[in-house]
Enzyme design. Structure first.
Site, PDB file in Angstrom:
ATOM      1  N   CYS A 107      92.172   7.909  48.710  1.00  0.00           N
ATOM      2  CA  CYS A 107      93.174   8.974  48.775  1.00  0.00           C
ATOM      3  C   CYS A 107      93.720   9.170  47.372  1.00  0.00           C
ATOM      4  CB  CYS A 107      94.331   8.577  49.677  1.00  0.00           C
ATOM      5  SG  CYS A 107      93.837   8.275  51.386  1.00  0.00           S
TER       6      CYS A 107
ATOM      7  N   GLY B 235      89.937  12.810  47.911  1.00  0.00           N
ATOM      8  CA  GLY B 235      90.046  13.007  49.353  1.00  0.00           C
ATOM      9  C   GLY B 235      90.079  14.473  49.696  1.00  0.00           C
TER      10      GLY B 235
ATOM     11  N   ASN C 280      97.889   5.301  48.969  1.00  0.00           N
ATOM     12  CA  ASN C 280      96.464   5.167  48.658  1.00  0.00           C
ATOM     13  C   ASN C 280      96.108   3.691  48.738  1.00  0.00           C
ATOM     14  OD1 ASN C 280      94.471   5.325  45.616  1.00  0.00           O
ATOM     15  ND2 ASN C 280      93.796   5.343  47.724  1.00  0.00           N
ATOM     16  N   GLY C 281      95.100   3.385  49.570  1.00  0.00           N
ATOM     17  CA  GLY C 281      94.689   1.988  49.729  1.00  0.00           C
ATOM     18  C   GLY C 281      94.603   1.656  51.200  1.00  0.00           C
TER      19      GLY C 281
ATOM     20  N   TYR D  31      82.287   5.017  40.479  1.00  0.00           N
ATOM     21  CA  TYR D  31      82.075   6.206  41.304  1.00  0.00           C
ATOM     22  C   TYR D  31      83.332   7.023  41.555  1.00  0.00           C
ATOM     23  CZ  TYR D  31      81.177   8.983  45.514  1.00  0.00           C
ATOM     24  OH  TYR D  31      81.079  10.002  46.412  1.00  0.00           O
TER      25      TYR D  31
HETATM   26  P1  AMP Z   1      73.452   6.731  50.906  1.00  0.00           P
HETATM   27  O1  AMP Z   1      72.566   7.797  51.431  1.00  0.00           O
HETATM   28  O2  AMP Z   1      74.354   6.232  52.045  1.00  0.00           O
HETATM   29  O3  AMP Z   1      72.725   5.605  50.232  1.00  0.00           O
HETATM   30  O4  AMP Z   1      74.454   7.394  49.859  1.00  0.00           O
HETATM   31  C1  AMP Z   1      74.366   7.172  48.499  1.00  0.00           C
HETATM   32  C2  AMP Z   1      75.161   8.204  47.753  1.00  0.00           C
HETATM   33  O5  AMP Z   1      76.517   8.208  48.200  1.00  0.00           O
HETATM   34  C3  AMP Z   1      75.188   7.952  46.263  1.00  0.00           C
HETATM   35  O6  AMP Z   1      74.700   9.129  45.646  1.00  0.00           O
HETATM   36  C4  AMP Z   1      76.637   7.739  45.891  1.00  0.00           C
HETATM   37  O7  AMP Z   1      77.000   8.521  44.780  1.00  0.00           O
HETATM   38  C5  AMP Z   1      77.416   8.198  47.090  1.00  0.00           C
HETATM   39  N1  AMP Z   1      78.524   7.277  47.429  1.00  0.00           N
HETATM   40  C6  AMP Z   1      78.672   6.004  47.121  1.00  0.00           C
HETATM   41  N2  AMP Z   1      79.803   5.491  47.644  1.00  0.00           N
HETATM   42  C7  AMP Z   1      80.394   6.482  48.309  1.00  0.00           C
HETATM   43  C8  AMP Z   1      81.602   6.608  49.058  1.00  0.00           C
HETATM   44  N3  AMP Z   1      82.418   5.575  49.235  1.00  0.00           N
HETATM   45  N4  AMP Z   1      81.878   7.813  49.615  1.00  0.00           N
HETATM   46  C9  AMP Z   1      81.041   8.851  49.471  1.00  0.00           C
HETATM   47  N5  AMP Z   1      79.887   8.797  48.760  1.00  0.00           N
HETATM   48  C10 AMP Z   1      79.558   7.631  48.190  1.00  0.00           C
END
Ligand code: AMP
Length: 494
Positions: free
Chosen positions: A2, A28, A102-103, A244
Site C-alpha cells: 500500500c 496499490g 502500509n504493511g 521490485y
Molecule cells: P509469475 O508469473 O507469478 O512468476 O510472475 C512474475 C512476475 O510478477 C515478474 O515479472 C515480477 O515482476 C512480478 N511480480 C513479482 N512480485 C510481485 C508482486 N508481489 N505483485 C505483483 N507482481 C509481482
C-alpha cells in the site's frame, strides 16, 4: 502493499493528498481514500479503483480541511472489498481518529480474537482495524500515548499515519520494514509524509529525511516532535522494495532504487554472463537491472518487449482462445530486435513461473534463436507476511523446484538467479554512493534536536544484517505461531 500520504496545515490539503497518492499509485491500485480535517471534524471518502477515478474534483471539494491523510491499497491481508479500503476512521470516547496503514501485522488474528472475545465488533477483515480497536480501548489519556500503547502490542510491519482533528502522527515500526519519508512543501514549513518521495516531487515538496525505524513523529499546533516509544530492535528493512516494489526514482533509507537495480544487473552479468546478441528487459520492472547488465557485459540493450499501460483488471476473452492472451494484453514482442538473435532477458523475480514461461514462448515465436533468462534476485521460496502480496508457498515455483527444473518449465535455454549476498551488496553499494553524493550525515537533518542522536544512530544503520529477505531465505524477522502462517511446508533444499 500500500501507499500512505499525509499533509498538515495547508488550505488545499485534500488536493495535495490526491496528487501525493497519485504518485504512489504503483504501490496499490485496488482502492484509494482520503480523510481531511478542518481542525474540528474529519471527513472521509474512499472507493475502489485508481486515485484519478475515485476522486473527481467535486469529491475533493467536499473534503474541505487543512490536514489530510490518504491511502492507496493493494490487498494483502483482508481481501479485496470496499469495506477494507483505507483510511479507516472511527469515533470513540476521546474524539475522532483516522488511520492509514502500509504493511501487515503478524499477530492480527490473535489480537482480533482477544478483542472480539472482550466484545469488540469489527467492521472489516483488515488487520489495520485491530490497531484502531487497540487505540480506542487503551487506558492512556493522550492520543499519542494511546497509539504507542496500541502499537506496543502489535507485531509485524507498519508505516502508519494517524489523523485526529488537530494532529497528524506518523509511525514506522521498530524493524523499519516498510518505508516512510518526511518532506516539506518548498519554501514553507508545511510537513508532508509519504511512503516514497515520488509524492514530494509531484507536489513541489523537498525531501527532509526518512522516518527512522521505531520513530513516532507528532505534528500538532505546537510543532513537530520526534519520539522513540518502543524498545529498540535491530532493523530489518524489506529489501524487495529495492528489487521490485518501489518506484525507481525513489531514494529510500539513503538508497537510490534506480542505482540499486542497475547494480543488481551488473552483478548478474558478472555472475551469470552468457554470449548473446542483445539483452532485453521485461518492462517495466526489469528495465534498470537490464541497463546494468548491458553496461557490465557490453551486450547491447534493446527493447524486445513493449508494454501496454492500459490493462485493467478483467478482460473479456473471445470464445476461441487466443494464445498467451493474458500476457499478450500486457506485453508484445518486437520482431526486429528478436529475429535470429541470442537473447538475454532480465526480470526482477519469478513468482509462479507462468509469466516467464509465456514470455519465453513469445520471444521464440517472434524468432529468438536462444533465450537466456536472468533474474535480478534469488529464487522466491517463501511467502511474505509483511505486506507484499505473494501466493501460498505451494504456488511459489522455487519452493518445490530446482533452478534447472524451473529452467525446463519456463523453456529457456539457461536460467540464472542472483545470490542473496550479491543482492545485499548491490543495494549497499547504491547506499554508499548516494551517501557520498549527499555528504553523509547532513542528509538527515532533524526538526527536533533532542532525538537527533537517536535518529542518526537508527536511520543510518543500514548494513548487511539490516534487511528482511525472508521471501528468499525463509528467515522471518518476526517469528510466527504455526497457525499464523499461510501454510506450513518443510524447508526444501534445492
Ligand atoms: P509469475 O508469473 O507469478 O512468476 O510472475 C512474475 C512476475 O510478477 C515478474 O515479472 C515480477 O515482476 C512480478 N511480480 C513479482 N512480485 C510481485 C508482486 N508481489 N505483485 C505483483 N507482481 C509481482
Amino acid at each position: 502493499m500500500c501507499g500512505v500520504f499525509g499533509i498538515y496545515g495547508h488550505s488545499e490539503a485534500a488536493k495535495l493528498a490526491y496528487l501525493g497518492l497519485h504518485a504512489l499509485q504503483h504501490r496499490g491500485q485496488e482502492s484509494a481514500g482520503i480523510v481531511s480535517s478542518d481542525g474540528r471534524q474529519l471527513k472521509l471518502f474512499r472507493d475502489m479503483g485508481h486515485v484519478i477515478d475515485v476522486f473527481p474534483e467535486s469529491q475533493l471539494e467536499e473534503l474541505k480541511g487543512v490536514h489530510a491523510i490518504g491511502h492507496v491499497r493493494y490487498s494483502t491481508s483482508g481481501g479485496s472489498a470496499l469495506r477494507n479500503a483505507q483510511p479507516i476512521a472511527i469515533e470513540y470516547s476521546k474524539g475522532t481518529l483516522a488511520v492509514a496503514h502500509n504493511g501487515n501485522l503478524t499477530n492480527a488474528d490473535a489480537l482480533r480474537k482477544r478483542l472480539e472475545d472482550a466484545g469488540s465488533i469489527f467492521q472489516t477483515s483488515s488487520d489495520t482495524e485491530v490497531i484502531v480497536h487497540l487505540i480506542a480501548k487503551s487506558k492512556q489519556q493522550r492520543v499519542v500515548d494511546r497509539i504507542a500503547d496500541a502499537l506496543g502490542q502489535v507485531e509485524g510491519a507498519y508505516s502508519l499515519l494517524c489523523l485526529t482533528e488537530d494532529s497528524l502522527i506518523a509511525v514506522r515500526d521498530p524493524l523499519g520494514i516498510r518505508p516512510l519519508c518526511l518532506g516539506k512543501l518548498r519554501g514553507t514549513e508545511v510537513p508532508v509524509l509519504a511512503s516514497e518521495p515520488t509524492s514530494f516531487e509531484l507536489i513541489d515538496a523537498d525531501f527532509v529525511r526518512d522516518v527512522a525505524p521505531g520513530e513516532m513523529l507528532i505534528v500538532s499546533p505546537e510543532g513537530t516532535t520526534s519520539l522513540f516509544p518502543f524498545a529498540p530492535v535491530a532493523r530489518r528493512t524489506c529489501i524487495f522494495e529495492f528489487v521490485y516494489f518501489a518506484r525507481p526514482d525513489s531514494v529510500l533509507d539513503g538508497v537510490s532504487v534506480y542505482e540499486a537495480r542497475k547494480n543488481l544487473g551488473r552483478s548478474l552479468a558478472r555472475e551469470h554472463g552468457v554470449d548473446a546478441d542483445v539483452v532485453i528487459p521485461v518492462p517495466d520492472s526489469g528495465v534498470p537491472a537490464t541497463i546494468g547488465y548491458a553496461q557490465e557485459s557490453g551486450i547491447p540493450f534493446e527493447m524486445g518487449l513493449v508494454r501496454s499501460h492500459y490493462v485493467g483488471r478483467t478482460f473479456i476473452e473471445p470464445k476461441q482462445s487466443i494464445r498467451h492472451f493474458g500476457v499478450r494484453l500486457k506485453l508484445s514482442p518486437v520482431g526486429e530486435t528478436l529475429r535470429g538473435k541470442r537473447v538475454v532477458v532480465v526480470d526482477d523475480s519469478i513468482v509462479r513461473g507462468t509469466t516467464s514461461r509465456k514470455i519465453v514462448k513469445m520471444l521464440r515465436d517472434a524468432g529468438a534463436k536462444e533465450v537466456h533468462m536472468r533474474i535480478a534476485s534469488p529464487p522466491t521460496e517463501w511467502p511474505c507476511y509483511y505486506g507484499v502480496d505473494t501466493p501460498t508457498r505451494s504456488e511459489l515455483i522455487a519452493a518445490t523446484h530446482t533452478v534447472e527444473e524451473i529452467n525446463q518449465y519456463i523453456t529457456s535455454d539457461t536460467l540464472a538467479y542472483l545470490t542473496l549476498d550479491s543482492l545485499k551488496h548491490s543495494v549497499l553499494a547504491a547506499r554508499e554512493s548516494h551517501l557520498r553524493r549527499e555528504n553523509g550525515a547532513s542528509a538527515f537533518p532533524l526538526p527536533d534536536p533532542a532525538s537527533s542522536k537517536r535518529h542518526l544512530t537508527v536511520a543510518q544503520s543500514l548494513t548487511e544484517t539490516s534487511f528482511c529477505h525472508a521471501c528468499w531465505s525463509g528467515d522471518y524477522p518476526v517469528k510466527f505461531q504455526p497457525q499464523e502462517r499461510k501454510e506450513q511446508l518443510p524447508l526444501l533444499h534445492v
